[in-house]
Scaffold this motif. Structure first.
Motif, PDB file in Angstrom:
ATOM      1  N   ARG A 115       0.832  -1.210   0.000  1.00  0.00           N
ATOM      2  CA  ARG A 115       0.000   0.000   0.000  1.00  0.00           C
ATOM      3  C   ARG A 115       0.863   1.256   0.000  1.00  0.00           C
ATOM      4  O   ARG A 115       0.609   2.201  -0.746  1.00  0.00           O
ATOM      5  CB  ARG A 115      -0.936   0.039   1.221  1.00  0.00           C
ATOM      6  N   LEU A 116       1.875   1.296   0.862  1.00  0.00           N
ATOM      7  CA  LEU A 116       2.690   2.509   0.971  1.00  0.00           C
ATOM      8  C   LEU A 116       3.469   2.756  -0.316  1.00  0.00           C
ATOM      9  O   LEU A 116       3.733   3.908  -0.685  1.00  0.00           O
ATOM     10  CB  LEU A 116       3.632   2.427   2.176  1.00  0.00           C
ATOM     11  N   ALA A 117       3.829   1.678  -1.019  1.00  0.00           N
ATOM     12  CA  ALA A 117       4.584   1.834  -2.275  1.00  0.00           C
ATOM     13  C   ALA A 117       3.767   2.593  -3.319  1.00  0.00           C
ATOM     14  O   ALA A 117       4.323   3.130  -4.272  1.00  0.00           O
ATOM     15  CB  ALA A 117       4.998   0.457  -2.800  1.00  0.00           C
ATOM     16  N   THR A 118       2.447   2.652  -3.160  1.00  0.00           N
ATOM     17  CA  THR A 118       1.612   3.349  -4.149  1.00  0.00           C
ATOM     18  C   THR A 118       1.508   4.848  -3.853  1.00  0.00           C
ATOM     19  O   THR A 118       0.927   5.594  -4.638  1.00  0.00           O
ATOM     20  CB  THR A 118       0.169   2.778  -4.167  1.00  0.00           C
ATOM     21  N   VAL A 119       2.046   5.298  -2.703  1.00  0.00           N
ATOM     22  CA  VAL A 119       1.941   6.718  -2.341  1.00  0.00           C
ATOM     23  C   VAL A 119       3.057   7.488  -3.044  1.00  0.00           C
ATOM     24  O   VAL A 119       4.225   7.169  -2.861  1.00  0.00           O
ATOM     25  CB  VAL A 119       2.048   6.910  -0.804  1.00  0.00           C
ATOM     26  N   PRO A 120       2.703   8.510  -3.860  1.00  0.00           N
ATOM     27  CA  PRO A 120       3.739   9.240  -4.588  1.00  0.00           C
ATOM     28  C   PRO A 120       4.715   9.909  -3.618  1.00  0.00           C
ATOM     29  O   PRO A 120       4.294  10.450  -2.589  1.00  0.00           O
ATOM     30  CB  PRO A 120       2.958  10.318  -5.355  1.00  0.00           C
ATOM     31  N   GLY A 121       6.007   9.833  -3.927  1.00  0.00           N
ATOM     32  CA  GLY A 121       7.015  10.510  -3.110  1.00  0.00           C
ATOM     33  C   GLY A 121       7.354   9.805  -1.813  1.00  0.00           C
ATOM     34  O   GLY A 121       8.194  10.277  -1.056  1.00  0.00           O
ATOM     35  N   LEU A 122       6.695   8.665  -1.551  1.00  0.00           N
ATOM     36  CA  LEU A 122       7.015   7.925  -0.329  1.00  0.00           C
ATOM     37  C   LEU A 122       8.081   6.877  -0.629  1.00  0.00           C
ATOM     38  O   LEU A 122       7.978   6.146  -1.609  1.00  0.00           O
ATOM     39  CB  LEU A 122       5.759   7.257   0.240  1.00  0.00           C
ATOM     40  N   LYS A 123       9.104   6.845   0.217  1.00  0.00           N
ATOM     41  CA  LYS A 123      10.175   5.869   0.018  1.00  0.00           C
ATOM     42  C   LYS A 123      10.291   4.983   1.243  1.00  0.00           C
ATOM     43  O   LYS A 123      10.458   5.462   2.362  1.00  0.00           O
ATOM     44  CB  LYS A 123      11.490   6.617  -0.212  1.00  0.00           C
ATOM     45  N   LEU A 124      10.171   3.656   1.012  1.00  0.00           N
ATOM     46  CA  LEU A 124      10.405   2.701   2.100  1.00  0.00           C
ATOM     47  C   LEU A 124      11.902   2.582   2.307  1.00  0.00           C
ATOM     48  O   LEU A 124      12.667   2.579   1.337  1.00  0.00           O
ATOM     49  CB  LEU A 124       9.829   1.333   1.737  1.00  0.00           C
ATOM     50  N   ILE A 125      12.326   2.479   3.557  1.00  0.00           N
ATOM     51  CA  ILE A 125      13.754   2.410   3.848  1.00  0.00           C
ATOM     52  C   ILE A 125      14.179   0.953   3.974  1.00  0.00           C
ATOM     53  O   ILE A 125      13.712   0.232   4.853  1.00  0.00           O
ATOM     54  CB  ILE A 125      14.096   3.171   5.153  1.00  0.00           C
ATOM     55  N   GLY A 126      15.072   0.548   3.076  1.00  0.00           N
ATOM     56  CA  GLY A 126      15.567  -0.828   3.083  1.00  0.00           C
ATOM     57  C   GLY A 126      14.587  -1.759   2.394  1.00  0.00           C
ATOM     58  O   GLY A 126      13.385  -1.484   2.308  1.00  0.00           O
ATOM     59  N   SER A 127      15.135  -2.856   1.879  1.00  0.00           N
ATOM     60  CA  SER A 127      14.277  -3.869   1.250  1.00  0.00           C
ATOM     61  C   SER A 127      14.863  -5.243   1.522  1.00  0.00           C
ATOM     62  O   SER A 127      15.262  -5.952   0.610  1.00  0.00           O
ATOM     63  CB  SER A 127      14.172  -3.612  -0.257  1.00  0.00           C
ATOM     64  N   PRO A 128      14.934  -5.616   2.809  1.00  0.00           N
ATOM     65  CA  PRO A 128      15.452  -6.951   3.146  1.00  0.00           C
ATOM     66  C   PRO A 128      14.471  -8.022   2.679  1.00  0.00           C
ATOM     67  O   PRO A 128      13.282  -7.745   2.535  1.00  0.00           O
ATOM     68  CB  PRO A 128      15.552  -6.916   4.671  1.00  0.00           C
ATOM     69  N   GLU A 129      14.961  -9.244   2.429  1.00  0.00           N
ATOM     70  CA  GLU A 129      14.059 -10.352   2.035  1.00  0.00           C
ATOM     71  C   GLU A 129      13.035 -10.587   3.127  1.00  0.00           C
ATOM     72  O   GLU A 129      11.873 -10.857   2.860  1.00  0.00           O
ATOM     73  CB  GLU A 129      14.829 -11.673   1.860  1.00  0.00           C
ATOM     74  N   THR A 130      13.509 -10.548   4.361  1.00  0.00           N
ATOM     75  CA  THR A 130      12.605 -10.833   5.470  1.00  0.00           C
ATOM     76  C   THR A 130      12.588  -9.654   6.421  1.00  0.00           C
ATOM     77  O   THR A 130      13.610  -9.212   6.901  1.00  0.00           O
ATOM     78  CB  THR A 130      13.062 -12.083   6.246  1.00  0.00           C
ATOM     79  N   ARG A 131      11.385  -9.159   6.601  1.00  0.00           N
ATOM     80  CA  ARG A 131      11.196  -8.025   7.479  1.00  0.00           C
ATOM     81  C   ARG A 131      10.164  -8.449   8.520  1.00  0.00           C
ATOM     82  O   ARG A 131       9.223  -9.162   8.198  1.00  0.00           O
ATOM     83  CB  ARG A 131      10.663  -6.874   6.631  1.00  0.00           C
TER      84      ARG A 131
END
Ligand SMILES: *Cc1c(COP(=O)(O)O)cnc(C)c1O
Length: 421
Positions: free
Chosen positions: A330-346
């Motif tokens: 859901r958050l990935a669809t928000v313009p200008g929003l960046k998730l911090i890190g992309s580990p395989e397992t969170r």
């Protein structure tokens, strides 16, 4: 590494089997309103809410059972002592320690790490020795080691992370040397949610006879933990992040190690005999529990363990994994929003920033929508520096969170984005 399960593998487990509506009824605080908005509590990584089973148990303890432990011969003292030791047994079973004597009650993760640094560390760390930690650590797993290193002339070494927020395992291998005396790492990053492959890391450290301390503050609430299978030498966590009260936590250590450690604090309850010439100490765990402990806290933590056992740790983990995956999507669809890190397992938490908005502003605007998140450095300033950020906004999840709450988070994040762009 073999134990790493990918997020998508976990996601494919259909339905957690957790009745979240029923769970929410156990947490009266979730019904409060913030202004005119219903509370959306997404700050469980800071502290989890407490089910009524825990608060009732604490109240009942004070109303019906209160006395000092291990001292009186009277009925109430025996009753309080039984309740206290019963919690220790429950906790040992919950984490699969070899014996309840391996569980020491402390104030929380912070005190547990300081205890290990000041007792085991002072005895075993010498000049030019190395203590290995990582860039993902909470200040509680940095500062006690710095204090020790300064005192002893030892060195702190740091396992770096890659741009996805994962430990660099090739660098880890190189940092394990004949000078390494301890590996002290977090199981899960409280700031960005990375789950570290600790089983494999413990194995590699042990191959070189290096003991390992696991900061379990974030893993105890989110993952089933089997201490004998993990084979770590120390494991520490806080009751308040595990649906229990504040002011109580545990230090687990293998019994042979505990037995070799000198006392932390001196006083009542930890001694065998005292004369002005010489004092002898009790065996662990009492050796490390000087003074009147947080008896109500221990009893309340026991109730929290019962609560989690009843819900089922696998079920909680599946539910939270599902929530995290949904929040990421859901958050990935928000313009200008960046998730911090992309580990395989969170697990547990995710951090984000929004273009043009200071994380503190994000926190304030979300609060006006009734949404509680954390904005700041999350007690991980070295990690923030590595990420090139002064701070982030962090949403964190627990057994009582819902998809609707994540929808509310997404909607509020869109509002922030519009306001600042
Ligand atoms: C919260 C936390 C700590 C500190 O726990 P306290 O309960 O404040 O002592 C340490 N490490 C991690 C990973 C944490 O999340």
């Amino acid at each position: 590494m073999s134990e790493t399960v990918s997020q998508s593998q976990l996601n494919s487990t259909l339905g957690s089997g957790l009745d979240v509506d029923a769970v929410r009824r156990d947490f009266p605080i979730l019904d409060i309103q913030v202004g005119k908005k219903p509370l959306v509590y997404l700050d469980s990584a800071a502290t989890a809410q407490k089910p009524q089973q825990v608060t009732d148990t604490i109240q009942r303890y004070y109303m019906m059972q209160n006395a000092n432990i291990h001292r009186g011969v009277h009925y109430l003292s025996q009753s309080a002592t039984d309740a206290y030791e019963e919690s220790r047994r429950k906790i040992a079973t919950f984490f699969n320690a070899a014996t309840p004597d391996e569980i020491v009650f402390v104030r929380g993760t912070t005190e547990a790490i300081n205890l290990v640094a000041q007792t085991w560390g002072r005895t075993n760390i010498k000049k030019d020795d190395e203590i290995l930690i990582s860039e993902l650590e909470h200040h509680a797993n940095i500062v006690p080691w710095q204090i020790l290193c300064e005192e002893k002339g030892a060195r702190l070494k740091v396992i770096p992370i890659d741009d996805r927020g994962r430990l660099k395992l090739d660098a880890f291998e190189k940092l394990l040397t004949s000078a390494t005396r301890l590996l002290a790492i977090t199981h899960i990053s409280n700031a960005i949610g990375t789950v570290n492959p600790i089983r494999e890391m413990i194995r590699r450290a042990h191959a070189l006879d290096i003991p390992v301390l696991i900061d379990g503050a974030q893993s105890a609430p989110h993952l089933p933990i089997d201490l004998q299978a993990l084979d770590c030498d120390f494991y520490v966590c806080s009751g308040h992040k595990l649906y229990g009260p504040t002011g109580i936590g545990i230090l687990y250590a293998k019994y042979t190690i505990l037995k070799s450690m000198p006392p932390y604090q001196g006083g009542g309850d930890m001694i065998q005999t005292v004369t002005f010439e010489k004092t002898t100490y009790k065996a662990p765990p009492e050796r490390f529990e000087a003074g009147t402990p947080n008896i109500a806290g221990v009893v309340g933590l026991g109730a929290a363990i019962d609560y989690v056992q009843n819900l089922g740790r696998d079920r909680i983990a599946r539910h939270e994994t599902d929530l995290i995956a949904y929040a990421e999507d859901r958050l990935a669809t928000v313009p200008g929003l960046k998730l911090i890190g992309s580990p395989e397992t969170r697990a547990g938490a995710l951090s984000f920033v929004i273009d043009g908005a200071h994380p503190h502003d994000i926190g304030t605007i979300l609060d006006s929508e009734g949404i509680a998140i954390r904005a700041g450095h999350h007690c991980a300033q070295p990690l923030m520096r590595r990420l090139g950020l002064p701070s982030t906004a962090r949403a964190s999840f627990a057994c009582y969170n819902t998809h609707e709450e994540i929808d509310a988070l997404e909607k509020a994040a869109r509002k922030v984005q519009k306001l600042f762009n």
